[in-house]
Write a protein that holds these residues in place. Structure first.
Motif, short mmCIF file in Angstrom:
data_model
loop_
_atom_site.label_atom_id
_atom_site.label_comp_id
_atom_site.label_asym_id
_atom_site.label_seq_id
_atom_site.Cartn_x
_atom_site.Cartn_y
_atom_site.Cartn_z
N VAL A 73 -17.63 65.66 -6.52
CA VAL A 73 -16.96 65.72 -7.82
C VAL A 73 -17.36 64.52 -8.68
O VAL A 73 -17.64 64.67 -9.88
N ALA A 74 -17.44 63.35 -8.08
CA ALA A 74 -17.86 62.16 -8.83
C ALA A 74 -19.29 62.31 -9.33
O ALA A 74 -19.60 61.95 -10.47
N GLU A 75 -20.17 62.86 -8.50
CA GLU A 75 -21.55 63.09 -8.92
C GLU A 75 -21.60 64.08 -10.08
O GLU A 75 -22.33 63.89 -11.05
N ALA A 76 -20.82 65.15 -9.97
CA ALA A 76 -20.78 66.16 -11.05
C ALA A 76 -20.37 65.50 -12.36
O ALA A 76 -21.01 65.71 -13.40
N ARG A 77 -19.33 64.71 -12.31
CA ARG A 77 -18.85 64.04 -13.53
C ARG A 77 -19.90 63.08 -14.07
O ARG A 77 -20.11 63.00 -15.29
#
Length: 137
Positions: A33-37
């Motif tokens: 999720v952090a990578e996506a953001r």
């Protein structure tokens, strides 16, 4: 879960297992999720995913905090009809597939490219075909 590369921009859709693992601070899901953001992707869930993921041990303050960072997609009449059509086209029916169909319908309406973080790879693949990228959780 092996490290998977995400696209720049687009959308990451979480199913109930993805949300559950995010709520539980699962290291791999939090990192994804952090990578996506960081890549400019929007992270979304269906409103029905909340119902499926929450249980008696869910911390409501944690849930509210996590949800504040996601876009929750409302499910109305139009979305329900589209999800029903996806079920019919895939030859599926019944409550076992209902929320998967709503997740799939929501994913198909998002800004492309779309990745779906799901524990139901086979069902989502039947519903979406090759129009979304599936990431097993």
């Amino acid at each position: 879960m092996a490290r998977r590369r995400l696209s720049h921009e687009g959308t990451l859709v979480l199913d109930s297992e993805g949300l559950s693992k995010l709520l539980a601070d699962d290291e791999q899901v939090v990192a994804l999720v952090a990578e996506a953001r960081s890549r400019g992707m929007e992270v979304v869930i269906s409103a029905l995913t909340i119902i499926e993921a929450v249980h008696s041990r869910t911390s409501m303050s944690r849930l509210n905090w996590v949800l504040s960072g996601l876009r929750v997609i409302v499910v109305g009449d139009e979305e329900a009809r589209s999800a029903s059509k996806l079920l019919m086209n895939a030859g599926l029916h019944g409550h076992k597939y209902a929320i998967d169909a709503v997740v799939a319908e929501a994913a198909l309406r998002q800004h492309r490219p779309v990745a779906v973080l799901t524990s139901d790879i086979d069902d989502i693949a039947k519903l979406c075909g090759d129009r979304v990228r599936l990431i097993a959780v």
